[in-house]
Design a protein around this motif. Sequence first.
Motif, PDB file in Angstrom:
ATOM      1  N   LEU A 193       0.825  -1.208   0.000  1.00 32.31           N
ATOM      2  CA  LEU A 193       0.000   0.000   0.000  1.00 32.31           C
ATOM      3  C   LEU A 193       0.863   1.263   0.000  1.00 32.31           C
ATOM      4  O   LEU A 193       0.527   2.265  -0.654  1.00 32.31           O
ATOM      5  CB  LEU A 193      -0.949  -0.009   1.195  1.00 32.31           C
ATOM      6  N   ALA A 194       1.985   1.231   0.699  1.00 31.35           N
ATOM      7  CA  ALA A 194       2.896   2.373   0.678  1.00 31.35           C
ATOM      8  C   ALA A 194       3.496   2.573  -0.714  1.00 31.35           C
ATOM      9  O   ALA A 194       3.638   3.704  -1.187  1.00 31.35           O
ATOM     10  CB  ALA A 194       4.003   2.173   1.710  1.00 31.35           C
ATOM     11  N   GLN A 195       3.821   1.464  -1.388  1.00 30.04           N
ATOM     12  CA  GLN A 195       4.341   1.572  -2.752  1.00 30.04           C
ATOM     13  C   GLN A 195       3.274   2.128  -3.700  1.00 30.04           C
ATOM     14  O   GLN A 195       3.581   2.888  -4.631  1.00 30.04           O
ATOM     15  CB  GLN A 195       4.815   0.203  -3.253  1.00 30.04           C
ATOM     16  N   LEU A 196       2.023   1.770  -3.466  1.00 30.43           N
ATOM     17  CA  LEU A 196       0.917   2.318  -4.248  1.00 30.43           C
ATOM     18  C   LEU A 196       0.802   3.824  -4.020  1.00 30.43           C
ATOM     19  O   LEU A 196       0.647   4.611  -4.970  1.00 30.43           O
ATOM     20  CB  LEU A 196      -0.377   1.600  -3.863  1.00 30.43           C
ATOM     21  N   ALA A 197       0.909   4.237  -2.756  1.00 25.50           N
ATOM     22  CA  ALA A 197       0.829   5.669  -2.449  1.00 25.50           C
ATOM     23  C   ALA A 197       1.983   6.450  -3.070  1.00 25.50           C
ATOM     24  O   ALA A 197       1.832   7.627  -3.399  1.00 25.50           O
ATOM     25  CB  ALA A 197       0.824   5.869  -0.935  1.00 25.50           C
ATOM     26  N   ALA A 198       3.120   5.794  -3.246  1.00 27.21           N
ATOM     27  CA  ALA A 198       4.287   6.457  -3.828  1.00 27.21           C
ATOM     28  C   ALA A 198       4.296   6.404  -5.346  1.00 27.21           C
ATOM     29  O   ALA A 198       5.215   6.933  -5.978  1.00 27.21           O
ATOM     30  CB  ALA A 198       5.559   5.806  -3.289  1.00 27.21           C
ATOM     31  N   GLY A 199       3.296   5.763  -5.958  1.00 25.70           N
ATOM     32  CA  GLY A 199       3.222   5.674  -7.405  1.00 25.70           C
ATOM     33  C   GLY A 199       4.074   4.577  -7.996  1.00 25.70           C
ATOM     34  O   GLY A 199       4.235   4.496  -9.221  1.00 25.70           O
ATOM     35  N   ARG A 200       4.617   3.693  -7.159  1.00 29.41           N
ATOM     36  CA  ARG A 200       5.481   2.610  -7.638  1.00 29.41           C
ATOM     37  C   ARG A 200       4.667   1.387  -8.044  1.00 29.41           C
ATOM     38  O   ARG A 200       5.083   0.631  -8.916  1.00 29.41           O
ATOM     39  CB  ARG A 200       6.466   2.227  -6.538  1.00 29.41           C
ATOM     40  N   VAL A 220      -2.748   5.754   0.848  1.00 32.20           N
ATOM     41  CA  VAL A 220      -3.216   5.680  -0.533  1.00 32.20           C
ATOM     42  C   VAL A 220      -4.245   6.768  -0.815  1.00 32.20           C
ATOM     43  O   VAL A 220      -4.175   7.474  -1.827  1.00 32.20           O
ATOM     44  CB  VAL A 220      -3.801   4.289  -0.827  1.00 32.20           C
ATOM     45  N   ARG A 221      -5.207   6.906   0.067  1.00 29.36           N
ATOM     46  CA  ARG A 221      -6.244   7.912  -0.144  1.00 29.36           C
ATOM     47  C   ARG A 221      -5.658   9.313  -0.226  1.00 29.36           C
ATOM     48  O   ARG A 221      -6.021  10.120  -1.093  1.00 29.36           O
ATOM     49  CB  ARG A 221      -7.268   7.843   0.992  1.00 29.36           C
ATOM     50  N   GLU A 222      -4.747   9.628   0.694  1.00 30.62           N
ATOM     51  CA  GLU A 222      -4.187  10.977   0.726  1.00 30.62           C
ATOM     52  C   GLU A 222      -3.233  11.232  -0.438  1.00 30.62           C
ATOM     53  O   GLU A 222      -2.932  12.385  -0.756  1.00 30.62           O
ATOM     54  CB  GLU A 222      -3.490  11.223   2.066  1.00 30.62           C
ATOM     55  N   ALA A 223      -2.765  10.156  -1.072  1.00 25.05           N
ATOM     56  CA  ALA A 223      -1.928  10.310  -2.268  1.00 25.05           C
ATOM     57  C   ALA A 223      -2.766  10.378  -3.541  1.00 25.05           C
ATOM     58  O   ALA A 223      -2.214  10.420  -4.647  1.00 25.05           O
ATOM     59  CB  ALA A 223      -0.936   9.161  -2.359  1.00 25.05           C
ATOM     60  N   GLY A 224      -4.103  10.372  -3.401  1.00 23.55           N
ATOM     61  CA  GLY A 224      -4.990  10.507  -4.551  1.00 23.55           C
ATOM     62  C   GLY A 224      -5.538   9.207  -5.085  1.00 23.55           C
ATOM     63  O   GLY A 224      -6.192   9.199  -6.139  1.00 23.55           O
ATOM     64  N   GLY A 225      -5.320   8.101  -4.376  1.00 23.28           N
ATOM     65  CA  GLY A 225      -5.844   6.822  -4.814  1.00 23.28           C
ATOM     66  C   GLY A 225      -7.298   6.629  -4.438  1.00 23.28           C
ATOM     67  O   GLY A 225      -7.852   7.365  -3.617  1.00 23.28           O
ATOM     68  N   ILE A 226      -7.914   5.635  -5.051  1.00 20.36           N
ATOM     69  CA  ILE A 226      -9.300   5.269  -4.763  1.00 20.36           C
ATOM     70  C   ILE A 226      -9.282   3.950  -4.002  1.00 20.36           C
ATOM     71  O   ILE A 226      -8.612   2.994  -4.404  1.00 20.36           O
ATOM     72  CB  ILE A 226     -10.126   5.119  -6.048  1.00 20.36           C
ATOM     73  N   VAL A 227     -10.025   3.897  -2.903  1.00 22.38           N
ATOM     74  CA  VAL A 227     -10.134   2.673  -2.113  1.00 22.38           C
ATOM     75  C   VAL A 227     -11.608   2.406  -1.872  1.00 22.38           C
ATOM     76  O   VAL A 227     -12.301   3.200  -1.231  1.00 22.38           O
ATOM     77  CB  VAL A 227      -9.396   2.787  -0.765  1.00 22.38           C
ATOM     78  N   ALA A 238     -14.612  -1.542   8.804  1.00 18.50           N
ATOM     79  CA  ALA A 238     -15.470  -2.709   8.970  1.00 18.50           C
ATOM     80  C   ALA A 238     -15.734  -3.445   7.659  1.00 18.50           C
ATOM     81  O   ALA A 238     -16.413  -4.471   7.654  1.00 18.50           O
ATOM     82  CB  ALA A 238     -16.803  -2.294   9.598  1.00 18.50           C
ATOM     83  N   SER A 239     -15.205  -2.941   6.545  1.00 23.97           N
ATOM     84  CA  SER A 239     -15.404  -3.603   5.255  1.00 23.97           C
ATOM     85  C   SER A 239     -14.752  -4.982   5.272  1.00 23.97           C
ATOM     86  O   SER A 239     -13.764  -5.217   5.974  1.00 23.97           O
ATOM     87  CB  SER A 239     -14.797  -2.773   4.125  1.00 23.97           C
ATOM     88  N   SER A 240     -15.280  -5.889   4.460  1.00 23.09           N
ATOM     89  CA  SER A 240     -14.739  -7.245   4.427  1.00 23.09           C
ATOM     90  C   SER A 240     -13.443  -7.333   3.628  1.00 23.09           C
ATOM     91  O   SER A 240     -12.645  -8.254   3.804  1.00 23.09           O
ATOM     92  CB  SER A 240     -15.761  -8.205   3.817  1.00 23.09           C
ATOM     93  N   GLY A 241     -13.202  -6.389   2.748  1.00 28.62           N
ATOM     94  CA  GLY A 241     -12.006  -6.358   1.915  1.00 28.62           C
ATOM     95  C   GLY A 241     -11.993  -5.066   1.135  1.00 28.62           C
ATOM     96  O   GLY A 241     -12.839  -4.187   1.355  1.00 28.62           O
ATOM     97  N   TYR A 242     -11.062  -4.935   0.206  1.00 30.69           N
ATOM     98  CA  TYR A 242     -10.988  -3.674  -0.523  1.00 30.69           C
ATOM     99  C   TYR A 242     -10.179  -3.821  -1.799  1.00 30.69           C
ATOM    100  O   TYR A 242      -9.407  -4.767  -1.986  1.00 30.69           O
ATOM    101  CB  TYR A 242     -10.385  -2.571   0.344  1.00 30.69           C
ATOM    102  N   VAL A 243     -10.368  -2.832  -2.673  1.00 34.91           N
ATOM    103  CA  VAL A 243      -9.544  -2.642  -3.859  1.00 34.91           C
ATOM    104  C   VAL A 243      -9.002  -1.218  -3.775  1.00 34.91           C
ATOM    105  O   VAL A 243      -9.761  -0.253  -3.753  1.00 34.91           O
ATOM    106  CB  VAL A 243     -10.339  -2.825  -5.166  1.00 34.91           C
ATOM    107  N   ALA A 244      -7.680  -1.099  -3.722  1.00 36.35           N
ATOM    108  CA  ALA A 244      -7.018   0.204  -3.673  1.00 36.35           C
ATOM    109  C   ALA A 244      -6.235   0.367  -4.965  1.00 36.35           C
ATOM    110  O   ALA A 244      -5.491  -0.537  -5.354  1.00 36.35           O
ATOM    111  CB  ALA A 244      -6.087   0.281  -2.467  1.00 36.35           C
ATOM    112  N   ALA A 245      -6.383   1.505  -5.628  1.00 38.88           N
ATOM    113  CA  ALA A 245      -5.732   1.652  -6.937  1.00 38.88           C
ATOM    114  C   ALA A 245      -5.623   3.113  -7.336  1.00 38.88           C
ATOM    115  O   ALA A 245      -6.323   3.990  -6.811  1.00 38.88           O
ATOM    116  CB  ALA A 245      -6.526   0.890  -8.001  1.00 38.88           C
TER     117      ALA A 245
END
Length: 260
Positions: A193-200, A220-227, A238-245
């Motif tokens: 998730l940190a690599q996603l936030a960094a654009g890697r 991720v959210r603060e770096a402009g990603g969608i979760v 409380a979500s059962s899972g997620y997609v961060a991208a």
Amino acid sequence: MSNELIASTTNLVREAGARLLDRYSPCNRVTTRTELFAALRRNDEAVTDLLRPALLAALPGSGWEEDEHATGPIAGGARWVVDPVGGNLNLVHGMTDWNIGVTLVRDGRPDFTVLYVPLSGEMFTATAGGGAFLNDHRTTVSAKTDLAVALTGTGQARPGHAAPLARRVGAAITAMQQHALYVRASVPVGHQLAQLAAGRMDVHWQFENVRSHIGPVLLVREAGGIVTDLDGKPWDIASSGYVAAAPGVHAAAFEIVGTN
């Protein structure tokens, strides 16, 4: 969130990282179950024994989450969610992907997070509404719009998968391999998730949602990603899972993962 509390938290995390560096060697090995779990426990205790009293004292009245791998809602008020050694198994076996994660949660929502990688000296931080940073430089997620050139990933949130969940994870990896450039299955989850936030990286998904994810998701959210959760709704703890991208590939990734 005061600048003073942010500074004191990051300083404490650096100090905890120094403790782990003293324990790390690329030659680290364990051979028995007893040795393995003793080493994991010693590493966790080295960090927790420092951070717990110091963080609770830094914010009087705050609480401490006892199990960072628990699921479900977090109690109200200000609470510290700490992953003492994300990727502890990696550290114990002499590998390099391990970190320390600390998040201040207020009424179930992340207010501030820090994820520190001692071996590289990378300090990821984010505050709610204040952006995400890597060593004081603002980070943004990838600008990719084509999943075919995306680096994607998932990983185990905690040891052990029941057979239905293991099959679901395997099916999603297989499906994603047919569409993305590359699929990485590794731990710790916070590292991806940190690599996603960094654009890697471009996509990360989970079919589990444990409390220690709350801070890296904020990155991720603060770096402009969608979760989103697996129903396409905004993610919460409380979500059962997620997609961060990254925004440009989230829809395509969700279409693949959300149907598996």
